[in-house]
Design an enzyme around this catalytic site. Structure first.
Site, PDB file in Angstrom:
ATOM      1  N   ASN A 170       0.800  -1.131  -0.007  1.00  0.00           N
ATOM      2  CA  ASN A 170       0.201   0.316   0.067  1.00  0.00           C
ATOM      3  C   ASN A 170       0.888   1.180  -0.022  1.00  0.00           C
ATOM      4  O   ASN A 170       0.339   2.466  -0.466  1.00  0.00           O
ATOM      5  CB  ASN A 170      -0.851  -0.019   1.041  1.00  0.00           C
ATOM      6  CG  ASN A 170      -0.251  -0.440   2.598  1.00  0.00           C
ATOM      7  OD1 ASN A 170       0.211  -1.481   2.579  1.00  0.00           O
ATOM      8  ND2 ASN A 170      -0.206   0.447   3.466  1.00  0.00           N
ATOM      9  N   CYS A 199       0.060   6.578   8.793  1.00  0.00           N
ATOM     10  CA  CYS A 199      -0.615   7.618   9.637  1.00  0.00           C
ATOM     11  C   CYS A 199      -1.976   7.027  10.114  1.00  0.00           C
ATOM     12  O   CYS A 199      -2.720   6.502   9.093  1.00  0.00           O
ATOM     13  CB  CYS A 199      -0.933   8.798   8.913  1.00  0.00           C
ATOM     14  SG  CYS A 199      -1.541   9.921   9.782  1.00  0.00           S
TER      15      CYS A 199
HETATM   16  N1  PLP Z   1      -4.731  -4.197   3.320  1.00  0.00           N
HETATM   17  C1  PLP Z   1      -4.106  -3.095   3.032  1.00  0.00           C
HETATM   18  C2  PLP Z   1      -2.975  -3.766   1.982  1.00  0.00           C
HETATM   19  C3  PLP Z   1      -4.508  -1.917   2.744  1.00  0.00           C
HETATM   20  O1  PLP Z   1      -4.002  -1.008   2.217  1.00  0.00           O
HETATM   21  C4  PLP Z   1      -5.793  -1.669   3.806  1.00  0.00           C
HETATM   22  C5  PLP Z   1      -6.035  -0.266   3.822  1.00  0.00           C
HETATM   23  O2  PLP Z   1      -5.530   0.645   3.742  1.00  0.00           O
HETATM   24  C6  PLP Z   1      -6.599  -2.717   4.415  1.00  0.00           C
HETATM   25  C7  PLP Z   1      -5.878  -4.190   4.206  1.00  0.00           C
HETATM   26  C8  PLP Z   1      -7.429  -2.668   5.255  1.00  0.00           C
HETATM   27  O3  PLP Z   1      -8.656  -2.637   4.529  1.00  0.00           O
HETATM   28  P1  PLP Z   1     -10.173  -1.841   5.272  1.00  0.00           P
HETATM   29  O4  PLP Z   1      -9.550  -0.544   5.117  1.00  0.00           O
HETATM   30  O5  PLP Z   1     -10.944  -2.243   4.266  1.00  0.00           O
HETATM   31  O6  PLP Z   1     -10.289  -2.277   6.534  1.00  0.00           O
END
Ligand code: PLP
Length: 377
Positions: free
Chosen positions: A144, A317
């Site tokens: 991410n 953050c």
């Molecule tokens: N996994 C990754 C790689 C993410 O970027 C995020 C959210 O930022 C999540 C899981 C969590 O998802 P959710 O916001 O639907 O709980």
């Protein structure tokens, strides 16, 4: 001020208009999908349709999709409810995987990454030698923060050689790169609606046919007992529509990549001291994690915000707290360099004008703070 320039799609994508329409229609109809009367049955039909749409995005059968409250819950269920005796996760996983793993009550092993942020496959094999069996390996499909794509297919092959189960968090990859569940060789995959133009509060854990997964949340037995709780009709319908549109709009990722590459070329033209993390690896088409040397991430984020431009600090953050990015730490990036990183993430609504606005504001800030330095020194 003109409309805000939103370049933070990895935090949450702008909701697609088609999703808003589908959500509005579902909300107007209402109903509890478990009710036997007509309104309930109509709601059930909407949930079933959404399940088909989400299944199509991952190339699986609808029965393999369990709707959850989002990516966080799906990751927790995958890690804590698959019956693994140990967990082997990469050091760059999202906090919901790391948190879920350490809450599972079994030993956790961490796979290091190289300087580009790619998991070290030889270290995975070593860790699997010592891990309690059966282990579950969890490596995200794309990160991410950096957008770096992980070799999940190869991870799965190594895991299988050691009798381990495989989970991948495809929350950021979905809609941005093509993937098929079967092709990945995973047992479990996590998706989240709001990263693909749906609403926050809906997600899915997808499982291999015949796989035994326990529920994380028990109660009324919805989702065939895999996930209790009255279905989030609006969220699920929006998720389905977003999945359908993600497939339909897939080619637009080429345009997004062109914009991202242009942005990176231009920031590099301002200073050759700019570092773009993971640029040497395969990356998502929309993400750029870049530094303004010597300028704190928060200073950049705030200065850009004053210009109506929304980006994230490279440091993770949450709840308003800024902490050093565990992803950049894992990549062995020095604290001062990590502390000057910002994440720019584009999406379906991004335009050349948005990128130009970012470049103008970022360039002005650079000139103001670095006046007197030789250009490209
Ligand atoms: N996994 C990754 C790689 C993410 O970027 C995020 C959210 O930022 C999540 C899981 C969590 O998802 P959710 O916001 O639907 O709980």
């Amino acid at each position: 001020m003109n409309r805000p320039v939103y370049l933070d799609y990895n935090a949450t994508a702008v909701t697609k208009p088609g999703v808003k329409d589908a959500v509005a229609a579902a909300t107007a109809k209402g109903g509890n999908p478990s009710s036997v009367h007509g309104i309930g049955r109509a709601a059930r039909t909407l949930v079933d349709e959404a399940r088909e749409q989400v299944a199509a995005l991952a190339s699986v059968k609808p029965e393999q999709v369990i709707f959850t409250s989002g990516g966080t819950e799906a990751n927790n269920q995958a890690l804590r409810c698959a019956g693994a005796k140990s967990l082997v996760i990469s050091r760059i996983e999202h906090d919901s995987v790391i948190g879920g793993a350490y809450a599972a009550g079994v030993p956790v092993y961490e796979i290091p990454v190289d300087g580009e942020g790619v998991v070290k496959l030889d270290e995975l094999a070593d860790l699997l030698e010592e891990a309690e069996k059966p282990a579950l390996v969890s490596v995200m499909l794309a990160n991410n923060e950096s957008g770096v794509i992980q070799p999940v297919k190869k991870v799965a092959v190594i895991a299988r050689e050691h009798g381990a189960l495989v989970h991948t968090d495809a929350v950021q990859a979905a809609g941005k790169i093509k993937f098929s569940f079967t092709d990945l060789g995973a047992d479990l995959v996590t998706l989240s609606a709001h990263k693909i133009g749906g609403l926050p509060g809906a997600g899915a854990v997808i499982f291999r046919e015949g796989f035994t997964l326990s529920p994380l949340i028990v109660g009324g037995g919805q989702e065939r007992g895999y996930r209790s709780g009255t279905e989030n009709l609006a969220g699920i319908v929006g998720f389905g529509k977003a999945a359908e549109l993600a497939l339909k709009d897939f080619e637009k990722n080429k345009k997004i990549k062109e914009l991202r590459d242009y942005l990176e070329k231009e920031v590099r033209a301002v200073s050759n001291r700019v570092r773009i993390f993971g640029a040497g690896a395969a990356r998502l088409p929309n993400t750029s994690l870049l530094t303004m040397p010597g300028t704190a991430s928060e200073t950049q984020v705030m200065a850009l915000d004053l210009n109506g431009i929304c980006v994230s600090s490279g440091a993770a953050c949450s709840s308003g707290k800024v902490k050093a990015s565990h992803v950049l730490k894992a990549m062995n990036v020095a604290d001062d360099e990590a502390g000057s990183a910002i994440r720019v993430s584009l999406g379906w609504g991004s335009t050349k004008a948005d990128v130009e606005a970012f470049l103008a504001a970022w360039g002005r800030l650079y000139q103001r703070l670095h006046a007197g330095e030789k250009a490209n020194a």
